[in-house]
Design a protein around this motif. Structure first.
Motif, PDB file in Angstrom:
ATOM      1  N   ASP A  55      50.194  32.071  44.367  1.00  0.00           N
ATOM      2  CA  ASP A  55      49.134  32.583  43.505  1.00  0.00           C
ATOM      3  C   ASP A  55      49.135  34.109  43.491  1.00  0.00           C
ATOM      4  O   ASP A  55      49.295  34.751  44.535  1.00  0.00           O
ATOM      5  CB  ASP A  55      47.757  32.117  44.008  1.00  0.00           C
ATOM      6  N   ARG A  56      48.952  34.666  42.297  1.00  0.00           N
ATOM      7  CA  ARG A  56      48.755  36.114  42.190  1.00  0.00           C
ATOM      8  C   ARG A  56      47.266  36.367  42.429  1.00  0.00           C
ATOM      9  O   ARG A  56      46.425  36.010  41.597  1.00  0.00           O
ATOM     10  CB  ARG A  56      49.185  36.597  40.818  1.00  0.00           C
ATOM     11  N   ILE A  57      46.960  36.949  43.571  1.00  0.00           N
ATOM     12  CA  ILE A  57      45.570  37.047  44.028  1.00  0.00           C
ATOM     13  C   ILE A  57      45.113  38.502  44.058  1.00  0.00           C
ATOM     14  O   ILE A  57      45.763  39.358  44.663  1.00  0.00           O
ATOM     15  CB  ILE A  57      45.415  36.435  45.440  1.00  0.00           C
ATOM     16  N   LEU A  58      44.000  38.766  43.408  1.00  0.00           N
ATOM     17  CA  LEU A  58      43.371  40.088  43.426  1.00  0.00           C
ATOM     18  C   LEU A  58      42.066  39.975  44.212  1.00  0.00           C
ATOM     19  O   LEU A  58      41.152  39.248  43.813  1.00  0.00           O
ATOM     20  CB  LEU A  58      43.097  40.559  42.000  1.00  0.00           C
ATOM     21  N   LEU A  59      41.996  40.682  45.338  1.00  0.00           N
ATOM     22  CA  LEU A  59      40.811  40.662  46.197  1.00  0.00           C
ATOM     23  C   LEU A  59      39.995  41.921  45.949  1.00  0.00           C
ATOM     24  O   LEU A  59      40.519  43.036  46.026  1.00  0.00           O
ATOM     25  CB  LEU A  59      41.213  40.584  47.663  1.00  0.00           C
ATOM     26  N   ILE A  60      38.703  41.734  45.684  1.00  0.00           N
ATOM     27  CA  ILE A  60      37.812  42.843  45.371  1.00  0.00           C
ATOM     28  C   ILE A  60      36.833  43.063  46.525  1.00  0.00           C
ATOM     29  O   ILE A  60      36.342  42.112  47.133  1.00  0.00           O
ATOM     30  CB  ILE A  60      37.012  42.550  44.079  1.00  0.00           C
ATOM     31  N   GLY A  61      36.540  44.336  46.808  1.00  0.00           N
ATOM     32  CA  GLY A  61      35.494  44.652  47.779  1.00  0.00           C
ATOM     33  C   GLY A  61      35.809  44.240  49.203  1.00  0.00           C
ATOM     34  O   GLY A  61      34.913  43.847  49.950  1.00  0.00           O
ATOM     35  N   ALA A  79      51.583  37.270  47.142  1.00  0.00           N
ATOM     36  CA  ALA A  79      51.392  38.095  45.938  1.00  0.00           C
ATOM     37  C   ALA A  79      49.965  38.621  45.924  1.00  0.00           C
ATOM     38  O   ALA A  79      49.184  38.369  45.009  1.00  0.00           O
ATOM     39  CB  ALA A  79      51.684  37.281  44.685  1.00  0.00           C
ATOM     40  N   LEU A  80      49.640  39.371  46.977  1.00  0.00           N
ATOM     41  CA  LEU A  80      48.283  39.873  47.174  1.00  0.00           C
ATOM     42  C   LEU A  80      48.143  41.327  46.719  1.00  0.00           C
ATOM     43  O   LEU A  80      49.024  42.151  46.957  1.00  0.00           O
ATOM     44  CB  LEU A  80      47.897  39.818  48.653  1.00  0.00           C
TER      45      LEU A  80
END
Length: 257
Positions: A55-61, A79-80
């Motif tokens: 998974d292409r994962i975008l972590l916010i905050g 894919a972080l």
């Protein structure tokens, strides 16, 4: 009585009433309904890890980047892109333990971005992340425990401030999603978080809560809930990892009943 007379009588008789359940049958039916409801509740409470390695994962905050660190180290996510609103200097002053997490992520070619505003994701401005955020449609955009901080002691104003944060975040996140991708927001159970009305905020921007489940911090080895103000000397008595929390999964699919 003749056959013709019998036929006439049948025509004038009332239609048969709905058969009533006997007490034992009614009890069984009630137990069945209760069992179905219990099974649904248990299913929603089963430990859930909503990520796949590719998974292409975008972590916010992110706080101390321990969540991103756990996803990579213990769940093989490769894919972080993990972001924080803080500058690198401020973040390490708040959470000295973050240095080791960031080092591990960067050595593994996972992206770590600083000074990223959740309400400006992907915009061509410094705190929007620009191409680094816009470059690919994301499979999972995750905002764990969003909070504007203690802006005021007025509960209503605090609730509105957090709602504004989430609406702007969801609007920006929606524009960055891949096909059939999702946005995940995790908050604590109970007030004041229940007053934020997350489901309505999603509908406001054209997203629906496709499902929700209990957030189990224990599934992410090494993860620690980081407070907005930073570490507390001695650890303090408040531990976010043991509080009841729930993850809401927003998407374009069918809304959870």
């Amino acid at each position: 009585m003749g056959k013709a007379k019998k036929m006439r009588l049948r025509k004038h008789q009332s239609p048969p009433y709905r058969k009533r359940l006997k007490p034992a049958q009614a009890l069984t039916s009630k137990k069945t309904a209760e069992k179905i409801a219990t099974n649904r509740l248990q299913a929603s409470q089963k430990p859930t890890i909503p990520f796949c390695p590719n998974d292409r994962i975008l972590l916010i905050g992110e706080g101390d980047f321990s969540f991103a660190h756990s996803l990579h180290l213990h769940h093989a996510c490769t894919a972080l892109t993990a972001t924080t609103l803080e500058t690198r200097t401020n973040l390490l002053a708040k959470y000295p333990q973050a240095a080791a997490h960031i080092r591990t992520l960067e050595l593994a070619a996972q992206k770590v971005l600083f000074s990223i505003d959740a309400t400006k994701l992907g915009l061509p401005i410094p705190n929007g992340g620009g191409p680094a955020i816009r470059k690919a449609p994301w499979d999972r955009i995750v905002f764990n425990f969003p909070h504007v901080g203690g802006l005021t002691k007025d509960v209503n104003r605090q609730v509105r401030a957090n709602q504004e944060l989430l609406v702007k975040f969801l609007e920006r996140a929606k524009a960055l999603l891949a096909l059939e991708a999702t946005v995940m927001v995790t908050v604590f159970e109970g007030e004041p978080y229940s007053l934020w009305n997350l489901r309505d905020l999603g509908r406001h921007v054209g997203l629906r809560v496709e499902k929700s489940f209990k957030f189990d911090a224990g599934l992410y080895e090494g993860y620690n809930h980081a407070r907005t103000l930073g570490n507390i000397e001695g650890g303090g008595g408040w531990k976010g990892e043991v509080r009841d929390a729930r993850t809401y999964v927003f998407g374009m699919g069918t809304e959870e009943i």
